[in-house]
Scaffold this active site. Structure first.
Site, PDB file in Angstrom:
ATOM      1  N   ASN A  66      -5.250  12.532   0.771  1.00 45.86           N
ATOM      2  CA  ASN A  66      -4.387  11.616   1.534  1.00 45.86           C
ATOM      3  C   ASN A  66      -5.263  10.838   2.516  1.00 45.86           C
ATOM      4  O   ASN A  66      -6.484  11.017   2.569  1.00 45.86           O
ATOM      5  CB  ASN A  66      -3.284  12.415   2.260  1.00 45.86           C
ATOM      6  CG  ASN A  66      -2.220  11.511   2.846  1.00 45.86           C
ATOM      7  OD1 ASN A  66      -1.707  10.618   2.174  1.00 45.86           O
ATOM      8  ND2 ASN A  66      -1.877  11.696   4.110  1.00 45.86           N
ATOM      9  N   LYS A  67      -4.641   9.993   3.281  1.00 46.47           N
ATOM     10  CA  LYS A  67      -5.341   9.112   4.226  1.00 46.47           C
ATOM     11  C   LYS A  67      -6.372   9.871   5.063  1.00 46.47           C
ATOM     12  O   LYS A  67      -6.109  10.984   5.518  1.00 46.47           O
ATOM     13  CB  LYS A  67      -4.293   8.454   5.138  1.00 46.47           C
ATOM     14  CG  LYS A  67      -4.815   7.465   6.158  1.00 46.47           C
ATOM     15  CD  LYS A  67      -5.738   6.414   5.588  1.00 46.47           C
ATOM     16  CE  LYS A  67      -5.125   5.630   4.452  1.00 46.47           C
ATOM     17  NZ  LYS A  67      -6.112   4.799   3.722  1.00 46.47           N
ATOM     18  N   ARG A  72      -7.516  -0.264  -6.778  1.00 47.60           N
ATOM     19  CA  ARG A  72      -7.764   0.791  -5.778  1.00 47.60           C
ATOM     20  C   ARG A  72      -7.974   2.101  -6.545  1.00 47.60           C
ATOM     21  O   ARG A  72      -7.163   2.447  -7.396  1.00 47.60           O
ATOM     22  CB  ARG A  72      -6.598   0.908  -4.786  1.00 47.60           C
ATOM     23  CG  ARG A  72      -6.491  -0.313  -3.864  1.00 47.60           C
ATOM     24  CD  ARG A  72      -5.572  -0.051  -2.686  1.00 47.60           C
ATOM     25  NE  ARG A  72      -6.188   0.823  -1.708  1.00 47.60           N
ATOM     26  CZ  ARG A  72      -5.532   1.334  -0.653  1.00 47.60           C
ATOM     27  NH1 ARG A  72      -4.242   1.062  -0.481  1.00 47.60           N
ATOM     28  NH2 ARG A  72      -6.146   2.112   0.210  1.00 47.60           N
ATOM     29  N   ARG A 110       0.881  -1.179   0.000  1.00 49.75           N
ATOM     30  CA  ARG A 110       0.000   0.000   0.000  1.00 49.75           C
ATOM     31  C   ARG A 110       0.912   1.220   0.000  1.00 49.75           C
ATOM     32  O   ARG A 110       2.127   1.100   0.075  1.00 49.75           O
ATOM     33  CB  ARG A 110      -1.024  -0.016   1.154  1.00 49.75           C
ATOM     34  CG  ARG A 110      -0.684  -0.750   2.417  1.00 49.75           C
ATOM     35  CD  ARG A 110       0.429  -0.149   3.202  1.00 49.75           C
ATOM     36  NE  ARG A 110       0.180   1.266   3.448  1.00 49.75           N
ATOM     37  CZ  ARG A 110       1.099   2.149   3.691  1.00 49.75           C
ATOM     38  NH1 ARG A 110       2.384   1.790   3.759  1.00 49.75           N
ATOM     39  NH2 ARG A 110       0.807   3.418   3.890  1.00 49.75           N
ATOM     40  N   GLY A 111       0.281   2.398  -0.069  1.00 52.19           N
ATOM     41  CA  GLY A 111       1.072   3.613  -0.258  1.00 52.19           C
ATOM     42  C   GLY A 111       1.147   3.868  -1.758  1.00 52.19           C
ATOM     43  O   GLY A 111       1.459   2.950  -2.537  1.00 52.19           O
ATOM     44  N   ALA A 112       0.853   5.100  -2.160  1.00 55.61           N
ATOM     45  CA  ALA A 112       0.677   5.392  -3.589  1.00 55.61           C
ATOM     46  C   ALA A 112       1.862   4.948  -4.465  1.00 55.61           C
ATOM     47  O   ALA A 112       1.667   4.221  -5.444  1.00 55.61           O
ATOM     48  CB  ALA A 112       0.381   6.887  -3.759  1.00 55.61           C
ATOM     49  N   ASP A 163      -1.928  10.736  -1.916  1.00 55.11           N
ATOM     50  CA  ASP A 163      -2.320   9.692  -2.876  1.00 55.11           C
ATOM     51  C   ASP A 163      -2.680  10.283  -4.228  1.00 55.11           C
ATOM     52  O   ASP A 163      -2.610   9.607  -5.254  1.00 55.11           O
ATOM     53  CB  ASP A 163      -3.505   8.886  -2.335  1.00 55.11           C
ATOM     54  CG  ASP A 163      -3.028   8.017  -1.184  1.00 55.11           C
ATOM     55  OD1 ASP A 163      -2.981   8.518  -0.044  1.00 55.11           O
ATOM     56  OD2 ASP A 163      -2.634   6.873  -1.449  1.00 55.11           O
ATOM     57  N   GLN A 209      -2.147   2.411  10.094  1.00 59.57           N
ATOM     58  CA  GLN A 209      -0.853   2.383   9.391  1.00 59.57           C
ATOM     59  C   GLN A 209       0.232   3.120  10.185  1.00 59.57           C
ATOM     60  O   GLN A 209       1.412   2.791  10.070  1.00 59.57           O
ATOM     61  CB  GLN A 209      -0.978   3.032   7.999  1.00 59.57           C
ATOM     62  CG  GLN A 209      -1.742   2.209   6.985  1.00 59.57           C
ATOM     63  CD  GLN A 209      -3.194   2.635   6.911  1.00 59.57           C
ATOM     64  OE1 GLN A 209      -3.783   3.049   7.909  1.00 59.57           O
ATOM     65  NE2 GLN A 209      -3.783   2.517   5.745  1.00 59.57           N
TER      66      GLN A 209
HETATM   67  O1  MRU Z   1      -4.487   3.209   2.231  1.00 57.72           O
HETATM   68  P1  MRU Z   1      -3.003   3.384   2.151  1.00 57.72           P
HETATM   69  O2  MRU Z   1      -2.260   2.808   3.301  1.00 57.72           O
HETATM   70  O3  MRU Z   1      -2.464   2.912   0.811  1.00 57.72           O
HETATM   71  O4  MRU Z   1      -2.796   4.951   2.194  1.00 57.72           O
HETATM   72  C1  MRU Z   1      -1.513   5.476   2.114  1.00 57.72           C
HETATM   73  C2  MRU Z   1      -1.465   6.943   2.301  1.00 57.72           C
HETATM   74  O5  MRU Z   1      -2.458   7.589   2.490  1.00 57.72           O
HETATM   75  C3  MRU Z   1      -0.120   7.590   2.172  1.00 57.72           C
HETATM   76  O6  MRU Z   1      -0.055   8.733   2.969  1.00 57.72           O
HETATM   77  C4  MRU Z   1       0.092   8.003   0.706  1.00 57.72           C
HETATM   78  O7  MRU Z   1      -0.095   6.910  -0.146  1.00 57.72           O
HETATM   79  C5  MRU Z   1       1.438   8.548   0.483  1.00 57.72           C
HETATM   80  S1  MRU Z   1       2.632   7.266   0.486  1.00 57.72           S
HETATM   81  C6  MRU Z   1       4.155   7.835   0.186  1.00 57.72           C
END
Ligand code: MRU
Length: 366
Positions: A254-255, A90, A53-55, A244, A203
């Site tokens: 973002n999250k 996603r 996970r993470g963009a 994201d 996370q």
């Molecule tokens: O749902 P996730 O864990 O994939 O969400 C991740 C985030 O929101 C991060 O802050 C974002 O992807 C930036 S990662 C460098």
């Protein structure tokens, strides 16, 4: 980054040259386990179930997913089918679409016979570029941390608050929001990180705290609701979060919960920065609230929590009455006016079309 003395990236080509390996992030911080992706289905599942996970990491996994998919066939139709399957995994992080489109535009003009090899090379390139990009984000962001430290008279630590995990686990290496922390620490600037737990999937608690611990960075886990209080009491010098998807006008998705931190930071004059690679900017969009699709995940992520019991067993526990329904939007949008600046691989800019355009002029065609 080092895990108990051994250097890791979050994704890599396995020694057999036929499969890809990842760190299974659903098991951290309790177990460090490497998982193998041997097919397009494995890659898609790993993205959907958030083993990765993470963009930026989602993008890198999708690039390898295209290669794995090509092992089953190399026609144009098959390639397009692979792309559709991956992009649907996603909806919010634009790096997924960015990586898949990059693979398609390289591969479709090539003769079928050379597509597999080219896909593997390009996926590797995307990973290597991500590492270099994040290192550059780290350098630009650490200058901001250093400036705050100098302003504080080089006394004590710089207290930084972050939300979710935008560290090396969310990218191929270094991270986005945490890259400046690692770079500042390497330059001898004392940094302390307030880690938002980041409900519902935690996370922050499970990944960011684990990462910072392994890197020896001073940090404390805080409940998501604590950040505003800390800011009111001068305990936060700056916030840095990841993204994201960021619109060309600087709205940051973002999250979930990022927006509330940005509001608290604005009310308390705490600088609120967003660290992101150029690949996270969706240049087609101008209005984040209206245009960015927000992923809705299972209500069970809110109704249950996972943790380790005193006996070392990982368990899932209900935290609400059985009949209570839940709503689980996974991301939110922070409007550009609440963002002090964007930290990119090309430097720091205002969260605006002018700011982003000054660093990425080639993206502003019309
Ligand atoms: O749902 P996730 O864990 O994939 O969400 C991740 C985030 O929101 C991060 O802050 C974002 O992807 C930036 S990662 C460098």
């Amino acid at each position: 980054m080092l895990v108990d003395g051994k250097a890791y990236r979050s994704i890599w080509l396995a020694a057999d040259g036929k499969t890809v390996e990842i760190i299974d992030q659903t098991l951290l911080p309790f177990q460090f386990q490497v998982a193998r992706l041997a097919s397009l289905g494995d890659a898609a599942r790993a993205i959907r179930d958030m083993q990765v996970r993470g963009a930026p990491l989602i993008g890198a996994t999708a690039a390898y997913g295209v290669w794995l998919g090509l092992l089953q066939g190399t026609t144009d139709a098959h390639l397009r089918q692979i792309a559709d399957e991956l992009v649907a995994c996603r909806p919010t992080a634009v790096n997924l679409r960015w990586a898949v489109e990059r693979m398609l535009s390289l591969l479709l003009p090539l003769p079928e016979a050379s597509r597999r090899e080219a896909a593997l090379a390009e996926a590797g390139l995307i990973c290597d570029e991500d590492v270099r990009t994040n290192e550059a984000i780290g350098q630009h962001g650490s200058a901001l941390i250093e400036a705050i430290w100098r302003k504080k008279g080089e006394q004590g630590e710089v207290n930084l608050l972050t939300h979710c995990n935008a560290g090396w686990l969310a990218t191929v290496d270094w991270g986005t929001a945490l890259a400046p922390v690692y770079a500042a620490a390497a330059r001898g600037i004392p940094v302390h990180v307030w880690v938002d737990e980041t409900r519902p999937r935690n996370q922050g608690a499970s990944l960011t705290a684990w990462e910072l611990g392994k890197a020896g960075i001073d940090h404390h886990l805080i409940a998501d609701n604590a950040g505003g209080h800390l800011m009111q009491h001068g305990m936060v010098d700056l916030c840095i979060v990841g993204s994201d998807r960021t619109t060309a006008s600087g709205d940051v998705c973002n999250k979930i919960g990022t927006y509330l931190k940005a509001l608290a930071a604005h009310a308390n004059q705490v600088p609120f920065y967003v660290a992101l690679p150029g690949s996270t900017v969706d240049w087609r969009l101008r209005d984040g609230l209206a245009e960015i699709p927000i992923e809705e995940r299972s209500q069970d992520e809110v109704r249950y929590m996972q943790g380790e019991d005193a006996g070392g067993m990982v368990r899932r526990l209900a935290i609400a009455p059985k009949q209570t329904g839940a709503f689980n939007p996974a991301f939110d949008v922070t409007p550009a006016h609440l963002v002090s600046g964007l930290i990119t691989e090309r430097g720091v800019c205002a969260a605006s079309l002018e700011g982003l355009g000054s660093l990425f002029p080639e993206q502003l065609h019309d």
